[in-house]
Design a protein around this motif. Structure first.
Motif, PDB file in Angstrom:
ATOM      1  N   GLU A   1     -12.448  -2.451 -19.301  1.00  0.00           N
ATOM      2  CA  GLU A   1     -12.114  -1.212 -18.628  1.00  0.00           C
ATOM      3  C   GLU A   1     -11.064  -1.481 -17.559  1.00  0.00           C
ATOM      4  OE1 GLU A   1     -15.937   0.141 -17.203  1.00  0.00           O
ATOM      5  OE2 GLU A   1     -15.481  -0.584 -15.194  1.00  0.00           O
ATOM      6  N   ALA A   2     -10.393  -0.418 -17.136  1.00  0.00           N
ATOM      7  CA  ALA A   2      -9.372  -0.547 -16.098  1.00  0.00           C
ATOM      8  C   ALA A   2      -9.386   0.707 -15.242  1.00  0.00           C
ATOM      9  CB  ALA A   2      -7.990  -0.751 -16.724  1.00  0.00           C
ATOM     10  N   GLU A   3      -8.982   0.533 -14.000  1.00  0.00           N
ATOM     11  CA  GLU A   3      -8.949   1.665 -13.078  1.00  0.00           C
ATOM     12  C   GLU A   3      -7.543   1.866 -12.556  1.00  0.00           C
ATOM     13  OE1 GLU A   3     -11.686   1.497  -9.829  1.00  0.00           O
ATOM     14  OE2 GLU A   3     -11.400   3.621  -9.339  1.00  0.00           O
ATOM     15  N   PHE A   4      -7.044   3.084 -12.705  1.00  0.00           N
ATOM     16  CA  PHE A   4      -5.732   3.443 -12.181  1.00  0.00           C
ATOM     17  C   PHE A   4      -5.885   3.852 -10.715  1.00  0.00           C
ATOM     18  CE2 PHE A   4      -1.555   5.013 -11.859  1.00  0.00           C
ATOM     19  CZ  PHE A   4      -1.559   6.302 -11.351  1.00  0.00           C
ATOM     20  N   LYS A   5      -5.178   3.112  -9.836  1.00  0.00           N
ATOM     21  CA  LYS A   5      -5.199   3.436  -8.416  1.00  0.00           C
ATOM     22  C   LYS A   5      -3.776   3.712  -7.965  1.00  0.00           C
ATOM     23  CE  LYS A   5      -9.383   0.920  -7.127  1.00  0.00           C
ATOM     24  NZ  LYS A   5      -9.986  -0.072  -6.208  1.00  0.00           N
ATOM     25  N   LYS A   6      -3.479   5.005  -7.817  1.00  0.00           N
ATOM     26  CA  LYS A   6      -2.118   5.403  -7.477  1.00  0.00           C
ATOM     27  C   LYS A   6      -1.714   4.889  -6.104  1.00  0.00           C
ATOM     28  CE  LYS A   6       0.820   9.503  -7.096  1.00  0.00           C
ATOM     29  NZ  LYS A   6       0.855  10.982  -7.188  1.00  0.00           N
ATOM     30  N   SER A   7      -2.634   4.930  -5.146  1.00  0.00           N
ATOM     31  CA  SER A   7      -2.315   4.512  -3.783  1.00  0.00           C
ATOM     32  C   SER A   7      -1.984   3.030  -3.704  1.00  0.00           C
ATOM     33  CB  SER A   7      -3.491   4.832  -2.852  1.00  0.00           C
ATOM     34  OG  SER A   7      -4.652   4.136  -3.265  1.00  0.00           O
ATOM     35  N   GLU A   8      -2.539   2.257  -4.616  1.00  0.00           N
ATOM     36  CA  GLU A   8      -2.295   0.825  -4.631  1.00  0.00           C
ATOM     37  C   GLU A   8      -1.320   0.429  -5.742  1.00  0.00           C
ATOM     38  OE1 GLU A   8      -6.890  -0.094  -3.185  1.00  0.00           O
ATOM     39  OE2 GLU A   8      -6.044  -1.195  -4.895  1.00  0.00           O
ATOM     40  N   THR A   9      -0.850   1.378  -6.486  1.00  0.00           N
ATOM     41  CA  THR A   9       0.011   1.159  -7.668  1.00  0.00           C
ATOM     42  C   THR A   9      -0.541   0.031  -8.525  1.00  0.00           C
ATOM     43  OG1 THR A   9       1.571  -0.301  -6.495  1.00  0.00           O
ATOM     44  CG2 THR A   9       2.068   2.064  -6.535  1.00  0.00           C
ATOM     45  N   SER A  10      -1.836   0.124  -8.827  1.00  0.00           N
ATOM     46  CA  SER A  10      -2.477  -0.949  -9.579  1.00  0.00           C
ATOM     47  C   SER A  10      -3.197  -0.403 -10.810  1.00  0.00           C
ATOM     48  CB  SER A  10      -3.467  -1.705  -8.698  1.00  0.00           C
ATOM     49  OG  SER A  10      -4.567  -0.887  -8.376  1.00  0.00           O
ATOM     50  N   PHE A  11      -3.411  -1.290 -11.739  1.00  0.00           N
ATOM     51  CA  PHE A  11      -4.123  -0.957 -12.990  1.00  0.00           C
ATOM     52  C   PHE A  11      -4.784  -2.245 -13.460  1.00  0.00           C
ATOM     53  CE2 PHE A  11      -5.326   1.800 -16.252  1.00  0.00           C
ATOM     54  CZ  PHE A  11      -4.968   1.333 -17.518  1.00  0.00           C
ATOM     55  N   HIS A  12      -5.766  -2.712 -12.706  1.00  0.00           N
ATOM     56  CA  HIS A  12      -6.427  -3.987 -12.992  1.00  0.00           C
ATOM     57  C   HIS A  12      -7.413  -3.845 -14.148  1.00  0.00           C
ATOM     58  CE1 HIS A  12      -4.404  -5.133  -9.471  1.00  0.00           C
ATOM     59  NE2 HIS A  12      -5.361  -4.912  -8.580  1.00  0.00           N
ATOM     60  N   LEU A  13      -7.496  -4.888 -14.942  1.00  0.00           N
ATOM     61  CA  LEU A  13      -8.367  -4.927 -16.123  1.00  0.00           C
ATOM     62  C   LEU A  13      -9.602  -5.769 -15.815  1.00  0.00           C
ATOM     63  CD1 LEU A  13      -8.533  -4.269 -19.255  1.00  0.00           C
ATOM     64  CD2 LEU A  13      -7.602  -6.584 -19.580  1.00  0.00           C
TER      65      LEU A  13
END
Lengths: 114, 114
Positions: free
Chosen positions: A64-76
């Motif tokens: 799974e991955a979480e999109f975090k706009k504030s952190e510009t991240s998409f960690h798996l």
């Protein structure tokens, strides 16, 4: 223009341990984000994607991955690593004004130890 | 439904020669994208074709060209081969409709230039 940065070219995890692969993106317009996996001598297989809507996305094989706009991240992440997870993982981004063109990160090689 | 098929799987050429690689997309997919994968440069976008028209192009010299046929099959040509063209060439197809625009990859053609 958009870009992707994957932190860590190699990650070693023990079987049963948490897998965490980091991806940060840069995009001036809303991004569409993907994680692909590549096994030796094979093409790329889609693990999961984020387009719009729910920011926590679930994929195949327990990833799974979480999109975090504030952190510009998409960690798996995957809660428990399996030996079959040993492969190379790529984060990729595209936007609506560049359909057909994926911008990939440099990749993270995952090694799973018994 | 059959996946993306790339032929041949392996090629050995010598410097100065030219080569043509073929890609048959998933049935019904109208977009075909090509990527070059090397250990040093990673995955780089070459070009994308949609309904026989090149829609996007990456930053590669003119020696790299492609085309798409009316049945959506695509070919990529590299002329005057250089040692640095040795790479895995990946083709991906997508339905190119809607927001998801998922690219499905073939197994690739591994080109060795001697």
């Amino acid at each position: 223009a958009q870009s992707v940065t994957q932190l860590g070219s190699h990650v070693s995890v023990s079987e049963g341990a948490l897998v965490l692969l980091r991806c940060n993106y840069s995009s001036s317009v809303p991004p569409y984000l993907f994680w692909y996996v590549q096994y030796p001598n094979q093409g790329l297989q889609l693990l999961l994607k984020y387009t719009t809507g729910a920011t926590l996305v679930k994929g195949i094989n327990g990833f799974e991955a979480e999109f975090k706009k504030s952190e510009t991240s998409f960690h798996l992440t995957k809660p428990s690593a399996h030996m079959s997870d040993a492969a190379e993982y790529f984060c990729a981004v595209t936007t609506t004004d560049s359909w057909g063109k994926l911008q990939f990160g440099a990749g993270t090689q995952v090694v799973v130890t018994p | 439904k059959a996946g993306v098929t790339q032929t041949p799987r392996y090629l050995i050429k010598t410097r100065g020669q030219q080569v043509t690689l073929s890609c048959s997309p998933i049935s019904g997919h109208r977009s075909v994208s090509w990527y070059q994968q090397t250990p040093g440069q990673g995955l780089q976008f070459l070009f994308e074709y949609f309904s026989e028209t090149q829609r996007n192009k990456g930053n590669f010299p003119g020696r790299f060209s492609g085309r798409q046929f009316s049945n959506s099959r695509s070919e990529m040509n590299v002329s005057t081969l250089e040692l640095g063209d040795s790479a895995l060439y990946l083709c991906a197809s997508s339905a190119a409709t809607g927001a998801t625009n998922i690219q499905y990859f073939g197994a690739g053609t591994r080109l060795s230039v001697l």
